[in-house]
Design an enzyme around this catalytic site. Structure first.
Site, short mmCIF file in Angstrom:
data_model
loop_
_atom_site.label_atom_id
_atom_site.label_comp_id
_atom_site.label_asym_id
_atom_site.label_seq_id
_atom_site.Cartn_x
_atom_site.Cartn_y
_atom_site.Cartn_z
NE ARG A 1 -3.10 2.69 2.75
CZ ARG A 1 -3.28 3.35 3.88
NH1 ARG A 1 -2.91 2.82 5.03
NH2 ARG A 1 -3.83 4.54 3.87
CD GLU B 1 -4.50 7.31 9.92
OE1 GLU B 1 -4.22 6.23 10.51
OE2 GLU B 1 -3.78 8.33 9.99
CE1 TYR C 1 -0.02 1.92 13.78
CE2 TYR C 1 -1.98 3.14 13.14
CZ TYR C 1 -0.73 2.64 12.83
OH TYR C 1 -0.19 2.86 11.58
CG HIS D 1 -1.36 8.83 3.44
ND1 HIS D 1 -1.44 7.47 3.63
CD2 HIS D 1 -1.00 9.34 4.65
CE1 HIS D 1 -1.12 7.17 4.88
NE2 HIS D 1 -0.84 8.30 5.52
CD GLU E 1 -1.63 3.66 8.51
OE1 GLU E 1 -1.37 4.00 9.70
OE2 GLU E 1 -1.72 4.48 7.58
CG ASN F 1 -5.15 3.12 8.79
OD1 ASN F 1 -5.24 2.17 8.02
ND2 ASN F 1 -4.79 4.32 8.38
#
Length: 471
Positions: free
Chosen positions: A89, A179, A321, A134, A379, A319
């Site tokens: 990606r 995002e 985390y 992005h 992500e 994404n």
């Protein structure tokens, strides 16, 4: 007899400690143009919002050189091949293709750079997964108002159509925006990211309103003009950290639901269900009225806009985390307009990287509520010290990936892929100190030397064997 029982128990334990990754499940890594390419003013590229933002701050660290992937892309492809990636990606820099963001200046050198990269990946049977935006907005487009200008939708339509024309025959997966909550909250609300605006009570919502319409326009363009020919898929990448309630009390469970609607539903409800989450509509309208405003700070979609945005998804990209904890908070006093006050919950633990089972809970929630065609983690990872012995990263990725496989195999959630952030250490939006890469980059070296970390070797073996060892 006892030995036989012990042997069976040992075999059962061993089988539980090893997970088979289905062959159709995609394993990849990601980067973004601004974070790795460098060459900020080479090859006909125009300035981006982030170039100007960092240069104006006289930042000691910036994206001027980064990983120098503009010149070292062949080495990056070689590393992707050696890893055995199913997909890579990356993003296309808007100002590298259109230096001022508009169609009156198309840069062939930038076009060729991405064409060479894409063709090289395809030649190695690595699927290119392309993010159209992005964060590196052309400076000219920002000066026209950026995400606060409704005409941004038209500019993004032009750029999207152009990259579909240029690369559509090669690309199976397109990602419109990366995002949006960080774009709008970080850049237009809290002022901690480019363009650094402090519009926490209303700029966030105006940004989101324009961004979602731009996403829908880019989706509709592909759907109407390119899908029949290229049969690709288009989605939006959201970022979201799953949150658990601090207790099972009704108030804490309500806080969890409100947090989820504000942090996730904000971006995906209009796309999957139509319109903003009702709790956002009600709370922001009520607080706006109490603040003395004549209308809600949250823009209202027209019925035509609701119908246009609803359904603009082919898959759900996210994404993630970590996991938070949230609990009930008393209603914030009416003072100045604020997204934080609109949300009105207490995040009691905002330390990420704990309880990887949260990702399994999260994809189950997404699957049940939004019923997407498929879910991909675009992500996941963690920063570590500047070391090649990054066992902490291996442990985290193993735990998160294991929970995803459990969701796929045991819960029957249609999760079809996973991407580590990042292929290599890169410029993390203000600093090179956060080392997210599975490949080390020596930023003190003019050559930006790449060296594999233990996590890269481990991931290479996982991809080759399709076996995830929980031990």
């Amino acid at each position: 007899m006892l030995k036989c029982v012990l042997l069976i128990a040992s075999l059962v334990t061993s089988s539980l400690a090893v997970k088979k990754i289905p062959d159709h499940f995609l394993l990849g890594t990601g980067t973004s143009a601004f974070q790795v390419e460098g060459a900020w003013n080479e090859g006909g590229k125009g300035p981006s919002l982030w170039d100007t933002y960092l240069h104006n701050q006289n930042a000691t660290e910036n994206g001027d050189v980064a990983c120098d992937s503009y010149h070292k892309w062949q080495e990056d492809v070689a590393n992707a091949k050696a890893l055995g990636l199913d997909f890579y990606r990356f993003s296309i820099s808007w100002p590298r293709i259109l230096p001022n963001g508009t169609l009156n200046n198309i840069n062939q050198e930038g076009i060729d750079y991405y064409l060479n990269l894409i063709q090289a990946l395809k030649a190695e049977n690595i699927e290119p997964m392309v993010t159209i935006y992005h964060w590196d907005m052309p400076q000219h487009i920002y000066e026209l108002g950026g995400f606060l200008n409704p005409q941004f939708v038209d500019y993004f339509e032009d750029f999207s159509r152009l990259v579909y024309k240029l690369y559509g025959s090669y690309i199976k997966y397109w990602l419109t925006f990366n995002e949006p909550s960080l774009i709008c909250q970080g850049g237009y609300g809290m002022g901690i990211m480019a363009p650094g605006l402090l519009l926490n009570g209303d700029g966030i919502y105006q940004c989101g309103y324009v961004l979602l319409k731009a996403h829908a326009r880019a989706y509709r363009v592909y759907d109407e003009e390119f899908r029949a020919q290229y049969n690709g898929q288009v989605g939006l990448v959201v970022n979201f950290q799953w949150a658990e309630p601090a207790s099972n009390s009704t108030l804490d469970l309500e806080a969890q639901e409100r947090y989820t609607e504000f942090e996730l539903g904000f971006w995906v409800n209009p796309i999957y269900l139509g319109n903003w989450p009702q709790v956002m509509i009600d709370r922001i309208s009520n607080r706006s009225k109490l603040e003395g405003l004549s209308r809600s700070r949250l823009p209202s979609f027209t019925q035509e806009e609701i119908e246009y945005i609803n359904g603009t998804h082919d898959f759900f990209a996210i994404n993630t985390y970590g996991v938070y904890q949230v609990k009930y908070a008393p209603e914030p006093a009416i003072s100045y307009p604020s997204y934080t006050f609109d949300l009105g919950v207490d995040i009691v633990n905002d330390t990420t990287y704990y309880n990887p089972k949260g990702v399994r809970d999260m994809v189950n929630y997404i699957s049940q509520k939004y019923q997407p065609n498929g879910i991909i983690i675009t992500e996941n990872g963690k920063p570590s010290e500047d070391t090649l012995e990054d066992m902490d990263r291996i442990n985290l990725i193993r735990d998160y990936l294991g929970n995803l496989i459990d969701a796929l195999v045991e819960d029957k959630v249609n999760v079809f892929g996973y991407s580590i952030w990042s292929l290599m250490d890169n410029f993390e939006w203000g600093s090179y100190k956060s080392k997210f890469g599975i490949i080390r980059v020596d930023f003190d070296s003019p050559n930006r030397t790449r060296t594999w970390k233990e996590s890269a070797k481990w991931y290479q073996n996982v991809i080759a064997t399709r076996i995830l060892d929980d031990a």
